[in-house]
Structures are given as structure tokens and as C-alpha cells.
Design an enzyme around this catalytic site. Structure first.
Site, PDB file in Angstrom:
ATOM      1  N   GLY A  45       0.741  -1.325  -0.055  1.00  0.00           N
ATOM      2  CA  GLY A  45       0.156  -0.119   0.054  1.00  0.00           C
ATOM      3  C   GLY A  45       0.639   1.656   0.323  1.00  0.00           C
ATOM      4  O   GLY A  45       1.617   1.344  -0.048  1.00  0.00           O
ATOM      5  N   GLN A  46       0.278   2.219  -0.179  1.00  0.00           N
ATOM      6  CA  GLN A  46       1.548   3.398   0.186  1.00  0.00           C
ATOM      7  C   GLN A  46       2.021   3.933   0.769  1.00  0.00           C
ATOM      8  O   GLN A  46       3.184   4.221   0.310  1.00  0.00           O
ATOM      9  CB  GLN A  46      -0.387   4.971  -0.250  1.00  0.00           C
ATOM     10  CG  GLN A  46       0.307   6.451   0.213  1.00  0.00           C
ATOM     11  CD  GLN A  46      -0.583   7.426   0.209  1.00  0.00           C
ATOM     12  OE1 GLN A  46      -1.836   7.094   1.501  1.00  0.00           O
ATOM     13  NE2 GLN A  46      -0.494   8.384   0.146  1.00  0.00           N
TER      14      GLN A  46
ATOM     15  N   TYR B  67     -15.362   2.691   8.157  1.00  0.00           N
ATOM     16  CA  TYR B  67     -13.568   2.925   8.400  1.00  0.00           C
ATOM     17  C   TYR B  67     -13.429   3.328   9.714  1.00  0.00           C
ATOM     18  O   TYR B  67     -12.766   2.550  10.634  1.00  0.00           O
ATOM     19  CB  TYR B  67     -13.010   3.934   7.767  1.00  0.00           C
ATOM     20  CG  TYR B  67     -11.571   3.996   7.241  1.00  0.00           C
ATOM     21  CD1 TYR B  67     -10.667   3.112   7.652  1.00  0.00           C
ATOM     22  CD2 TYR B  67     -11.271   4.752   8.050  1.00  0.00           C
ATOM     23  CE1 TYR B  67      -8.944   3.214   7.606  1.00  0.00           C
ATOM     24  CE2 TYR B  67     -10.237   5.225   7.658  1.00  0.00           C
ATOM     25  CZ  TYR B  67      -9.155   4.715   7.473  1.00  0.00           C
ATOM     26  OH  TYR B  67      -7.412   4.687   7.568  1.00  0.00           O
TER      27      TYR B  67
ATOM     28  N   ASN C 101      -3.192 -13.206   2.811  1.00  0.00           N
ATOM     29  CA  ASN C 101      -4.666 -12.755   3.100  1.00  0.00           C
ATOM     30  C   ASN C 101      -4.477 -12.799   4.891  1.00  0.00           C
ATOM     31  O   ASN C 101      -4.806 -13.767   5.202  1.00  0.00           O
ATOM     32  CB  ASN C 101      -6.006 -13.594   2.606  1.00  0.00           C
ATOM     33  CG  ASN C 101      -7.603 -12.811   3.265  1.00  0.00           C
ATOM     34  OD1 ASN C 101      -7.075 -12.009   3.610  1.00  0.00           O
ATOM     35  ND2 ASN C 101      -8.381 -13.439   2.520  1.00  0.00           N
ATOM     36  N   ILE C 102      -4.530 -11.158   4.636  1.00  0.00           N
ATOM     37  CA  ILE C 102      -4.706 -11.244   6.740  1.00  0.00           C
ATOM     38  C   ILE C 102      -5.901 -11.620   7.874  1.00  0.00           C
ATOM     39  O   ILE C 102      -5.962 -12.149   8.620  1.00  0.00           O
ATOM     40  CB  ILE C 102      -5.062  -9.791   6.927  1.00  0.00           C
ATOM     41  CG1 ILE C 102      -4.352  -9.533   8.063  1.00  0.00           C
ATOM     42  CG2 ILE C 102      -5.900  -8.936   6.924  1.00  0.00           C
ATOM     43  CD1 ILE C 102      -3.929  -8.391   8.809  1.00  0.00           C
TER      44      ILE C 102
ATOM     45  N   LYS D 115     -11.401   1.616  12.658  1.00  0.00           N
ATOM     46  CA  LYS D 115     -10.168   1.960  13.525  1.00  0.00           C
ATOM     47  C   LYS D 115     -10.547   2.596  14.993  1.00  0.00           C
ATOM     48  O   LYS D 115     -10.072   2.279  15.763  1.00  0.00           O
ATOM     49  CB  LYS D 115      -9.941   2.949  13.003  1.00  0.00           C
ATOM     50  CG  LYS D 115      -9.097   3.140  11.797  1.00  0.00           C
ATOM     51  CD  LYS D 115      -7.945   2.828  11.844  1.00  0.00           C
ATOM     52  CE  LYS D 115      -7.684   2.021  10.282  1.00  0.00           C
ATOM     53  NZ  LYS D 115      -6.561   1.680  10.153  1.00  0.00           N
TER      54      LYS D 115
ATOM     55  N   ILE E 136      -2.158  11.200   4.275  1.00  0.00           N
ATOM     56  CA  ILE E 136      -0.567  11.018   3.864  1.00  0.00           C
ATOM     57  C   ILE E 136      -0.408  11.229   2.811  1.00  0.00           C
ATOM     58  O   ILE E 136      -1.244  10.712   2.102  1.00  0.00           O
ATOM     59  CB  ILE E 136      -0.036   9.748   4.141  1.00  0.00           C
ATOM     60  CG1 ILE E 136      -0.898   9.180   5.834  1.00  0.00           C
ATOM     61  CG2 ILE E 136       0.993   9.720   4.147  1.00  0.00           C
ATOM     62  CD1 ILE E 136       0.133  10.410   6.841  1.00  0.00           C
TER      63      ILE E 136
ATOM     64  N   ASP F  88       1.299  -8.662   1.612  1.00  0.00           N
ATOM     65  CA  ASP F  88       0.288  -7.911   0.816  1.00  0.00           C
ATOM     66  C   ASP F  88      -1.054  -9.639   0.716  1.00  0.00           C
ATOM     67  O   ASP F  88      -0.539 -10.132   0.003  1.00  0.00           O
ATOM     68  CB  ASP F  88       0.110  -6.595   0.062  1.00  0.00           C
ATOM     69  CG  ASP F  88      -0.405  -5.884   0.096  1.00  0.00           C
ATOM     70  OD1 ASP F  88      -0.257  -5.029   0.876  1.00  0.00           O
ATOM     71  OD2 ASP F  88      -1.712  -6.669  -0.599  1.00  0.00           O
TER      72      ASP F  88
HETATM   73  P1  NAD Z   1      -3.544   1.435   1.410  1.00  0.00           P
HETATM   74  O1  NAD Z   1      -4.878   1.249   0.984  1.00  0.00           O
HETATM   75  O2  NAD Z   1      -2.663   1.849   0.593  1.00  0.00           O
HETATM   76  O3  NAD Z   1      -2.635  -0.120   1.737  1.00  0.00           O
HETATM   77  C1  NAD Z   1      -2.939  -1.252   2.375  1.00  0.00           C
HETATM   78  C2  NAD Z   1      -2.933  -1.767   1.294  1.00  0.00           C
HETATM   79  O4  NAD Z   1      -3.283  -3.782   2.120  1.00  0.00           O
HETATM   80  C3  NAD Z   1      -3.126  -2.407   0.204  1.00  0.00           C
HETATM   81  O5  NAD Z   1      -1.853  -2.255  -0.051  1.00  0.00           O
HETATM   82  C4  NAD Z   1      -4.196  -3.699   0.053  1.00  0.00           C
HETATM   83  O6  NAD Z   1      -4.330  -4.691  -1.129  1.00  0.00           O
HETATM   84  C5  NAD Z   1      -3.291  -4.441   1.413  1.00  0.00           C
HETATM   85  N1  NAD Z   1      -4.692  -5.353   2.113  1.00  0.00           N
HETATM   86  C6  NAD Z   1      -5.822  -5.303   1.872  1.00  0.00           C
HETATM   87  N2  NAD Z   1      -6.597  -5.950   1.571  1.00  0.00           N
HETATM   88  C7  NAD Z   1      -6.214  -7.499   2.446  1.00  0.00           C
HETATM   89  C8  NAD Z   1      -6.138  -8.221   3.469  1.00  0.00           C
HETATM   90  N3  NAD Z   1      -7.474  -8.850   3.461  1.00  0.00           N
HETATM   91  N4  NAD Z   1      -4.858  -9.492   3.533  1.00  0.00           N
HETATM   92  C9  NAD Z   1      -3.416  -8.345   2.938  1.00  0.00           C
HETATM   93  N5  NAD Z   1      -3.150  -7.515   2.847  1.00  0.00           N
HETATM   94  C10 NAD Z   1      -4.421  -6.678   2.711  1.00  0.00           C
HETATM   95  O7  NAD Z   1      -3.704   2.047   2.690  1.00  0.00           O
HETATM   96  P2  NAD Z   1      -2.258   2.845   3.451  1.00  0.00           P
HETATM   97  O8  NAD Z   1      -3.008   4.168   2.843  1.00  0.00           O
HETATM   98  O9  NAD Z   1      -0.879   2.732   2.976  1.00  0.00           O
HETATM   99  O10 NAD Z   1      -2.517   2.793   4.773  1.00  0.00           O
HETATM  100  C11 NAD Z   1      -2.194   1.647   5.295  1.00  0.00           C
HETATM  101  C12 NAD Z   1      -2.644   1.870   7.504  1.00  0.00           C
HETATM  102  O11 NAD Z   1      -2.576   3.074   7.363  1.00  0.00           O
HETATM  103  C13 NAD Z   1      -4.083   1.738   7.392  1.00  0.00           C
HETATM  104  O12 NAD Z   1      -3.820   0.863   8.668  1.00  0.00           O
HETATM  105  C14 NAD Z   1      -4.584   3.171   7.000  1.00  0.00           C
HETATM  106  O13 NAD Z   1      -5.839   2.791   7.935  1.00  0.00           O
HETATM  107  C15 NAD Z   1      -3.894   3.806   7.815  1.00  0.00           C
HETATM  108  N6  NAD Z   1      -4.022   5.190   7.550  1.00  0.00           N
HETATM  109  C16 NAD Z   1      -3.719   5.174   6.252  1.00  0.00           C
HETATM  110  C17 NAD Z   1      -3.831   7.008   6.255  1.00  0.00           C
HETATM  111  C18 NAD Z   1      -3.476   6.994   4.964  1.00  0.00           C
HETATM  112  O14 NAD Z   1      -3.456   8.754   4.286  1.00  0.00           O
HETATM  113  N7  NAD Z   1      -2.288   6.621   3.386  1.00  0.00           N
HETATM  114  C19 NAD Z   1      -4.698   8.053   6.927  1.00  0.00           C
HETATM  115  C20 NAD Z   1      -4.637   7.463   8.543  1.00  0.00           C
HETATM  116  C21 NAD Z   1      -5.259   5.815   8.305  1.00  0.00           C
HETATM  117  N1  SER Z   2      -6.295   9.157   4.567  1.00  0.00           N
HETATM  118  C1  SER Z   2      -7.567   8.293   4.808  1.00  0.00           C
HETATM  119  C2  SER Z   2      -8.305   7.888   4.416  1.00  0.00           C
HETATM  120  O1  SER Z   2      -9.033   8.916   4.007  1.00  0.00           O
HETATM  121  C3  SER Z   2      -7.390   8.715   6.616  1.00  0.00           C
HETATM  122  O2  SER Z   2      -7.304   7.758   7.399  1.00  0.00           O
HETATM  123  O3  SER Z   2      -9.088   6.733   4.741  1.00  0.00           O
END
Ligand code: NAD
Ligand code: SER
Length: 325
Positions: free
Chosen positions: A14-15, A146, A56-57, A150, A176, A37
């Protein structure tokens, strides 16, 4: 510093995960960070610089097998369904974010792992929460699935700390912003898309209105916050799974002006959709004094320094014909 040797990063494609894996490999050694992943078409760097497992988690048995096979002693859990996709698939969000997370906590408890890090989000807050300088301890009544997952995750994290003495840590990331891997379906994705569209198309259609103001953070600060919290002295932490972390806060109008300053012909139009209501239910800024006091959190980037960096990084990618994952 916690004596961790081998870390499994789930949701590594992911990101945030795709960049955190690279940073952790730099700290702990390439061979000691196993990435995993659900999808197999992840950023090539994950497989090129170390181990990768498809996982798969929600499959508890395979998770335990991977942990044992690689002698894992800590897990970073980034697998999640984010806010916007979560509103389209609420049960999928519950399954991955809650059942998947419980699998992580149970394997950590049973196999006596040294640490679990799992992020929370500003999505834990809701319309009845004070929106400016949102306190660490405040009303947690989110209106998205969501956000509900959380809040539950934060409570579960604290439960495992108290009941089992497991070392669980988490931080409430704001939106982010980054340029390596595209965001995965959140409400704050507009703050990334605006930079790419400005450079590639000269214009952007935003799905929230110009007055929408949310807390945001640039990826280098996000990675620093994450590794700093992982390495903090556990005995000094009063909070565990729910640290507010702030960096900057701006409206879309201010973001567009920062982009326009650097891409003079840039144009923006607004077509708010269902994500407007989600954004309106979240804080505009957060009080992160607990993170500052307990583990020394301090961000480095603001809107101007981030915009300079984002724009030069995206231009470089285009020149090298290597756009983001
Ligand atoms: P993302 O959506 O970019 O990445 C999530 C990853 O999880 C993906 O690569 C997806 O393939 C994988 N995934 C989905 N289902 C799955 C499963 N069943 N088994 C295994 N992998 C699986 O998310 P992100 O932005 O990298 O976020 C990472 C964490 O940070 C998350 O907990 C998210 O809630 C948290 N978060 C992110 C942001 C943000 O702005 N990016 C903000 C607040 C919190
Ligand atoms: N960037 C995330 C979202 O928009 C915040 O957890 O879902």
C-alpha cells in the site's frame, strides 16, 4: 530501543507500507523485513530488496505459518480498507480491519511476539468531536465503517496491552501525502491526486469543496513518526494504540494556491461527492502533545516544503518515465 530482529509488514503493497518496508530494511537489514500483501502486483522494490509473501490477513493459519517460517518477532499491520472504499464495502472493511487485526493480535499473543504496530486514523473522530486542535482524549463517535473499525482497533490494542502485557503501539495518522505509491481509496486522496493531475494534465477536479480543511502529513514525516514510535521505550508510554500525530492543516483552496504557485497554469474545479460528508466529519487539526511528550514526536514538513518536494519528485518520475506504483 526494543530488541526486535525480524519484522513482518502486512499490507506492504500500500501507500505507506511500500515506503516503510524500504525504510525498515535500511534500519534492520534487508533480510530481516518480510513484506506481505493480499495482492501480488506490488511495487517491484518489495521483492527486489527482500522477502515477499502473498497473504490474506483474514487467513489466521497462513499468518501463523509465515510468522513461524521467518522467525518473526514483530508485526507492522498496514492491511486495511480505507474510508472511501469502506463506505462502498462496509463488511469487507469490518472483515479486514477487525477480523484481520484480531488474527494479528492473537498470533502475537500466542507466539509471544515482541511488538505489534498498527495505525489508527483521524477517522476515529466524528461530527460531535471538537474539530479544531482535536484533543487526544475526546468523543469517539465516527460515522464511517472505517472509523468504527479504527476505534475498535484502538480499544483492542489497549485491551491486549492491559490483559496480556503485549507491546502494541498505534498512531492516528492524518491524511498522508506521497508520490511513490498511489493512495488506496481514502477521503484524503485528493491531496495526492492534485499534484499528479496538476503536472500531467494542468487541471484537477476535486471531490470535496474548496473550504474542506483536514490535517495532513508528508510521507517522510509519516515514516519518521512510525519508526520513532516503534523504537520508543515502551515503559515510558502512557498511551498505546491511539497517539494523535499532527504536521500541517490546510484547506483545498490553500493547497490549490500552493500548487498554482509552482504550476502557474494550473486550474481546479470542484465536484463534491459522498466523500464530502466523510471529510466534514473529521478534525481540521489535532493536538498531538501526548506524542510529543511521550516519544518526542516533531514533524519537519509544512505545505510549502512538501509542495516543492512533491512537484520536483513527480517531474523527475515523468522525465525518467517511471510513474508511481
Ligand atoms: P493502502 O490502502 O494504500 O494499503 C493497504 C494495503 O492492504 C493494500 O496494499 C492492500 O492490498 C492490502 N490489503 C487489503 N486487504 C488485505 C488483506 N485481506 N490481506 C492482506 N493485505 C490486504 O493503505 P495505506 O494508506 O498504506 O494505509 C496503511 C495503514 O495506515 C492503514 O491501517 C490505514 O488505515 C492507515 N492510515 C492511512 C492513512 C493515509 O492517508 N494513507 C491515514 C490514516 C491511517
Ligand atoms: N487517509 C485516510 C482516509 O482518507 C484517513 O485514514 O481514509
Amino acid at each position: 530501543m526494543t530488541d526486535i530482529k525480524r519484522i513482518l509488514v502486512i499490507g506492504a503493497g500500500g501507500q505507506i507500507g511500500s515506503e516503510l518496508v524500504v525504510k525498515l530494511r535500511g534500519i534492520y537489514g534487508n533480510e530481516n523485513i518480510v513484506s506481505a500483501d493480499l495482492k501480488d502486483d506490488v511495487c517491484p522494490v518489495l521483492k527486489e530488496t527482500g522477502l515477499y509473501e502473498q497473504l490474506n490477513i483474514t487467513d489466521a493459519q497462513r499468518l501463523a505459518e509465515i510468522v513461524k517460517k521467518h522467525k518473526i518477532d514483530a508485526i507492522v499491520n498496514f492491511a486495511a480498507i480505507l474510508s472511501a472504499v469502506g463506505e462502498c464495502h462496509p463488511m469487507r472493511a469490518w472483515d479486514v480491519n477487525i477480523n484481520g487485526f484480531i488474527n494479528v493480535m492473537e498470533v502475537a499473543r500466542e507466539l509471544k511476539l515482541k511488538q505489534v504496530l498498527t495505525p489508527s486514523s483521524i477517522a476515529v473522530f466524528g461530527p460531535s468531536t471538537p474539530r479544531e486542535n482535536t484533543p487526544q482524549e475526546t468523543i469517539l463517535r465516527p460515522t464511517t465503517m472505517y472509523g468504527i473499525t479504527k476505534v475498535s482497533g484502538e480499544l483492542l490494542a489497549d485491551y491486549y496491552v492491559k490483559k496480556y502485557g503485549l507491546d502494541v503501539r498505534g498512531l492516528r495518522y492524518p491524511g498522508i501525502i506521497s508520490h511513490e505509491t498511489m493512495p488506496g481509496g481514502g477521503t484524503t486522496d485528493y491531496a495526492v491526486a492534485i499534484y499528479f493531475d496538476a503536472i500531467q494534465k494542468g487541471k484537477y477536479t476535486c471531490f470535496v469543496n474548496e473550504d474542506t480543511r483536514l490535517p495532513m502529513m508528508y510521507m517522510p514525516d509519516c515514516l519518521k513518526a512510525t519508526t520513532d514510535l516503534m523504537q520508543a521505550d515502551f515503559s515510558k508510554l502512557k498511551h498505546h494504540g491511539d497517539f494523535n500525530v499532527g504536521a500541517m492543516s490546510f484547506s483545498v483552496k490553500e493547497l490549490a494556491a500552493a500548487v498554482q504557485k509552482r504550476v502557474p497554469d494550473f486550474e481546479i474545479e470542484y465536484k463534491p461527492d459522498y466523500r464530502q460528508a466523510i471529510a466534514d466529519s473529521w478534525p481540521m487539526s489535532v493536538d498531538d502533545s501526548a506524542a510529543r511528550q511521550e516519544w518526542g514526536w516533531k514533524p519537519q514538513y509544512n505545505l510549502d516544503t512538501m509542495s516543492d518536494d512533491m512537484i520536483s519528485a513527480i517531474k523527475k518520475k515523468i522525465e525518467n518515465n517511471k510513474l508511481s506504483c
